[in-house]
Design an enzyme around this catalytic site. Structure first.
Site, short mmCIF file in Angstrom:
data_model
loop_
_atom_site.label_atom_id
_atom_site.label_comp_id
_atom_site.label_asym_id
_atom_site.label_seq_id
_atom_site.Cartn_x
_atom_site.Cartn_y
_atom_site.Cartn_z
N ARG A 99 41.63 40.70 42.86
CA ARG A 99 42.24 39.81 41.87
C ARG A 99 43.56 39.18 42.34
O ARG A 99 43.88 38.06 41.97
CB ARG A 99 42.49 40.56 40.57
N CYS A 130 39.86 42.88 31.54
CA CYS A 130 39.31 42.58 30.22
C CYS A 130 40.37 42.11 29.23
O CYS A 130 40.15 41.14 28.48
CB CYS A 130 38.59 43.80 29.66
N HIS A 243 38.14 44.84 22.15
CA HIS A 243 39.60 44.88 22.33
C HIS A 243 40.25 43.90 21.35
O HIS A 243 39.74 42.80 21.12
CB HIS A 243 39.99 44.45 23.74
#
Length: 340
Positions: A99, A130, A243
């Protein structure tokens, strides 16, 4: 003509969701293979109306395959992703390994689709964390209108973000609360998760923030704008899937809450449910299995000059992981490979 697609880590929560979403969205697949570790060899998995048997990742030859969706941890990705990429198969990686690599694009298709062109440097594309994915889907259209200066976010993250072990621990501890003698001590988490909240996700860093909080900062800068200041507090909550985030945004320019609501209603990936009445908002339970990032509680923050508060909810196994990976695959197909 479709694509030859490999799903790596297909027996895990995210891998299974990848297979489900590829089928649901009718991704143009000519051939698909489910790969897993040797201990899961032969496990049967559903792909639409078909049944796949897992094959051994360790001995698999990626030559001739178009793309591989990776849903394994960083350790395994470090071994197998370069092999796939070298064989000419484009890797879409769900781990954190690539990333922050400047030669690997970090993509949320609704936000920075043009970054897909950078895949060729390493033949690898990274999927964000996420908690970051759902936040930037909501931030980007507002940023385009009024320029985000600073974000203060508190997350309420479900146990599925920790994999099957997190789900099992919540389930077993919850049963143990009600059945004397069946109490379950914390194992996956540092403290009891049932009927509790834990302000600790990933490891602690020297400055006091956790790695999860640092990820949200670094990834938002890479995906949206390096000038945005972000501070996060990430909390694990006793929810199985979904979430939620309470986000306070400070802008360079004034943005009225009604205009913000209209902008978000028209933005890709966003679903606004914002009624100022009992139940006029979305909670994690309601977002499970959905593709959208839901936005509620949009309101002015009068304590700063140009501020808004929003509430953002999404299925972390979907937009936070598997769905975003499949959307990247769709983007790769439509803009680069162009076979489907």
């Amino acid at each position: 003509m479709g694509y030859k697609v490999a799903v790596v880590g297909a027996t895990g929560n995210v891998g299974r969701e990848m297979l489900n979403i590829l089928a649901e969205r009718e991704f143009p697949v000519d051939e698909i293979v489910a790969l897993a570790s040797r201990r899961s060899l032969g496990t049967e998995l559903s792909f639409g109306d078909k049944t796949l048997k897992t094959r051994d990742l360790d001995t698999f030859d990626f030559t001739g395959w178009d793309m591989a969706l990776f849903a394994v941890g960083s350790d395994a990705t470090k071994i197998y992703a370069p092999k796939a990429a070298k064989a000419g198969c484009v890797v879409i990686d769900n781990s954190s390994l690539y990333r922050y690599d400047p030669d690997v694009p970090l993509i949320v298709p609704e936000v920075n689709a043009d970054a897909i062109q950078g895949y060729a440097k390493k033949n690898i594309i990274a999927n964000p964390n996420c908690s970051t994915a759902q936040m930037v889907v909501a931030l980007k259209p507002l940023h385009d209108r009024a320029r985000v200066k600073r974000v203060v976010v508190s997350t309420y993250q479900s146990v599925s973000g920790s994999g099957k072990e997190g789900i099992d621990e919540l389930w077993n501890q919850t049963k143990g609360v009600y059945v004397p003698g069946q109490e379950v001590a914390p194992s996956k988490y540092p403290k009891q998760i049932a009927f509790n909240v834990i302000p600790h996700i990933d490891v602690f860093m020297e400055d006091g923030q956790t790695k999860e909080e640092w990820k949200m900062v670094a990834e938002t800068k890479k995906i949206v704008d390096p000038a945005i200041k972000v501070t996060a507090t990430c909390v694990r909550v006793p929810v199985f899937v979904g979430h939620a985030e309470a986000i306070n945004i400070e802008f360079e320019d004034f943005l009225d809450e009604d205009e913000a609501r209209d902008i978000l209603r028209e933005s890709p990936g966003c679903m606004v449910v914002d009624k100022r009445e009992d139940g006029g908002y979305v909670t994690p339970v309601e977002c499970v299995g959905d593709f959208a990032t839901f936005i509620s509680r949009i309101r002015q923050d009068s304590t700063i000059e140009n501020g808004l508060n929003i509430w953002v909810v999404s299925d972390n196994l979907r937009k936070g992981a598997a769905l975003n990976a499949v959307q990247i695959a769709e983007l790769l197909g439509s803009r680069v490979l162009k076979k489907g």
